[in-house]
Design an enzyme around this catalytic site. Sequence first.
Site, PDB file in Angstrom:
ATOM      1  N   THR A   1       0.837  -1.200   0.000  1.00  0.00           N
ATOM      2  CA  THR A   1       0.000   0.000   0.000  1.00  0.00           C
ATOM      3  C   THR A   1       0.872   1.251   0.000  1.00  0.00           C
ATOM      4  O   THR A   1       2.093   1.172   0.096  1.00  0.00           O
ATOM      5  CB  THR A   1      -0.927   0.038   1.232  1.00  0.00           C
ATOM      6  OG1 THR A   1      -0.117   0.120   2.424  1.00  0.00           O
ATOM      7  CG2 THR A   1      -1.800  -1.205   1.302  1.00  0.00           C
ATOM      8  N   GLU A   2       0.187   2.376  -0.080  1.00  0.00           N
ATOM      9  CA  GLU A   2       0.892   3.647   0.028  1.00  0.00           C
ATOM     10  C   GLU A   2       1.599   3.738   1.376  1.00  0.00           C
ATOM     11  O   GLU A   2       1.145   3.177   2.373  1.00  0.00           O
ATOM     12  CB  GLU A   2      -0.091   4.807  -0.086  1.00  0.00           C
ATOM     13  CG  GLU A   2      -0.695   4.976  -1.452  1.00  0.00           C
ATOM     14  CD  GLU A   2      -1.664   6.136  -1.490  1.00  0.00           C
ATOM     15  OE1 GLU A   2      -1.250   7.248  -1.871  1.00  0.00           O
ATOM     16  OE2 GLU A   2      -2.835   5.941  -1.131  1.00  0.00           O
ATOM     17  N   LEU A   3       2.695   4.470   1.407  1.00  0.00           N
ATOM     18  CA  LEU A   3       3.464   4.660   2.637  1.00  0.00           C
ATOM     19  C   LEU A   3       3.142   6.022   3.235  1.00  0.00           C
ATOM     20  O   LEU A   3       3.220   7.048   2.550  1.00  0.00           O
ATOM     21  CB  LEU A   3       4.964   4.567   2.342  1.00  0.00           C
ATOM     22  CG  LEU A   3       5.909   4.833   3.519  1.00  0.00           C
ATOM     23  CD1 LEU A   3       5.712   3.794   4.618  1.00  0.00           C
ATOM     24  CD2 LEU A   3       7.352   4.835   3.044  1.00  0.00           C
ATOM     25  N   PHE A   4       2.730   6.029   4.499  1.00  0.00           N
ATOM     26  CA  PHE A   4       2.445   7.272   5.217  1.00  0.00           C
ATOM     27  C   PHE A   4       3.404   7.368   6.410  1.00  0.00           C
ATOM     28  O   PHE A   4       3.119   6.846   7.485  1.00  0.00           O
ATOM     29  CB  PHE A   4       0.989   7.295   5.696  1.00  0.00           C
ATOM     30  CG  PHE A   4      -0.005   7.387   4.576  1.00  0.00           C
ATOM     31  CD1 PHE A   4      -0.415   8.614   4.089  1.00  0.00           C
ATOM     32  CD2 PHE A   4      -0.504   6.238   3.984  1.00  0.00           C
ATOM     33  CE1 PHE A   4      -1.326   8.701   3.048  1.00  0.00           C
ATOM     34  CE2 PHE A   4      -1.410   6.316   2.940  1.00  0.00           C
ATOM     35  CZ  PHE A   4      -1.821   7.546   2.477  1.00  0.00           C
TER      36      PHE A   4
ATOM     37  N   LYS B   1     -12.353   6.788  12.465  1.00  0.00           N
ATOM     38  CA  LYS B   1     -11.770   7.499  13.608  1.00  0.00           C
ATOM     39  C   LYS B   1     -10.402   7.989  13.179  1.00  0.00           C
ATOM     40  O   LYS B   1      -9.862   7.569  12.146  1.00  0.00           O
ATOM     41  CB  LYS B   1     -11.661   6.586  14.828  1.00  0.00           C
ATOM     42  CG  LYS B   1     -10.938   5.266  14.575  1.00  0.00           C
ATOM     43  CD  LYS B   1     -10.991   4.364  15.803  1.00  0.00           C
ATOM     44  CE  LYS B   1     -10.331   3.013  15.511  1.00  0.00           C
ATOM     45  NZ  LYS B   1     -10.374   2.118  16.679  1.00  0.00           N
TER      46      LYS B   1
ATOM     47  N   ASP C   1      -7.929   1.463   6.711  1.00  0.00           N
ATOM     48  CA  ASP C   1      -8.480   0.437   7.596  1.00  0.00           C
ATOM     49  C   ASP C   1      -9.954   0.194   7.301  1.00  0.00           C
ATOM     50  O   ASP C   1     -10.829   0.451   8.123  1.00  0.00           O
ATOM     51  CB  ASP C   1      -8.304   0.816   9.061  1.00  0.00           C
ATOM     52  CG  ASP C   1      -8.449  -0.413   9.971  1.00  0.00           C
ATOM     53  OD1 ASP C   1      -8.736  -1.499   9.435  1.00  0.00           O
ATOM     54  OD2 ASP C   1      -8.302  -0.285  11.186  1.00  0.00           O
TER      55      ASP C   1
END
Length: 508
Positions: free
Chosen positions: A96-99, A146, A163
């Site tokens: 997935t994308e990296l944050f 959230k 999520d």
Amino acid sequence: MDEADIVDKDPTGRYIRYGDVLGRGAFKTVYKAFDQVQGIEVAWNLTSIEDVLQMPGQLERLYSEVHLLKALKHDNIIKLFYSWVDDHNKTINMITELFTSGSLRVYRMKHRKVDPKAINNWARQILKGLHYLHSHTPPVIHRDLKCDNIFVNGNTGEVKIGDLGLAAVLQQPIARSVIGTPEFMAPELYEEEYNELVDIYSFGMCMLEMVTCEYPYSECRNPAQIYKKVTSGIKPQSLAKVDDPQVKQFIEKCLLPAPCRPTALELLKEQLLAVDGAKDSGLTASSNTTFNPTKPPQSEPRPMDVDHKENTSVSICSSGKSSHEYTWLQTIEIQRVAENTQFRLSGERRDDVTASMALHIADLSGEARKVDFDFYLKTDTARAVTGEMVEELDLSSQEVIVISELIDELIMKLKANEEAGDSMKSDISVEYYYPVVSSNEAEESLLASFLDSCSMVSNERSEDLKTELNVIESQYNQSFQHLVRLREEAIDKAKRKWATLPNAHKLL
């Protein structure tokens, strides 16, 4: 990093994983990885199948997230680049994308002095993502929105919803099942009758946390107290700490009762979130899109669904239960050998309209093909569903016939399994079987147990206990009534089916 720092590679060789751990969850570990084609850093999400299987429902949640992420394409929804099952190491892998800045909650706690314009910018992006989810046909409900599940790129201020493991595609106007995080759950969620507007309530709580840097209902000691306040319409104490009346009014709109609660699009048009001189072109995406997360366009690869690996010792295809509705129905598997090829099809009911299936095809050379798919009982046909697999699995005409027959046979067995619900008592775990009693008897029995339980604790905590027991009673009664209704429907269906057979009068 040099070659020695590389820990693993994906099956295509495009993505390489390093040993740097970016984060850990109960079942998932996130590593830093690198996309050699694009030349960008990405996140490698690794989950052990054996660990996940220790907790009921977790495998379904993870698999649901994979299906959803593959189908969703929006600037404010986290991107899934690639996914696969490693049968040898018994892991599920997602790229997935990296944050690097982490979740919005962590980011906000780290940077407490933030201008309201920045918060409004985050809010706009979250609402755009929600509008995209809710605009599908049928809508997608996140159900666990959230700040912990919203991720931020600190370099650009970009915010994305992630999520989606609890997300549900709203097949009916009103969804059912109690699920989520208590502090962010709308009152109607507890009643198990809700729609996509529960996400707006959760967004309001996210907005409150972004403004105050305080977790909603932090004054409560346990979920029972939160439930009591939410269902009574008592707002979090932190709402009184919001000084700006316009911001406070905006948050309160999100927390209104469901019939009065605004949609994501309506909130985006609020004056608070207006952008000077800017036209919002991202609000019309897919307003008429027909959404089916388990059946993405045929032009897109589906490595998570279709696996051409030789090692087939592990399969995660048997997971498919949704909510708590069909926990007593078992997985059924049928097999057939044709032209030196073994076909194995397993499946189980997910709800009233959906069956979750897994197909495994193996030839003499040991090469295997696998695919997971959902079968919609009211609209799908075996031949149509098999036709969608032809290109991906490289099926011959004979294989199409065999698979279609297997699907038809499995559907018949699943329906028979449901219709024979009364005869399945010996197969049902004792924890899921309840004797049929009148509602008055059930209430008296539960009331007696409440009083006995409350007598064991101090008066100071008895109210909390009573509240929590009330929640349990409500959930029990709903589950019990649902099982009774299923039993009655199954008996009625069985009678109707047998009534159409020759000599039916002798059987009945």
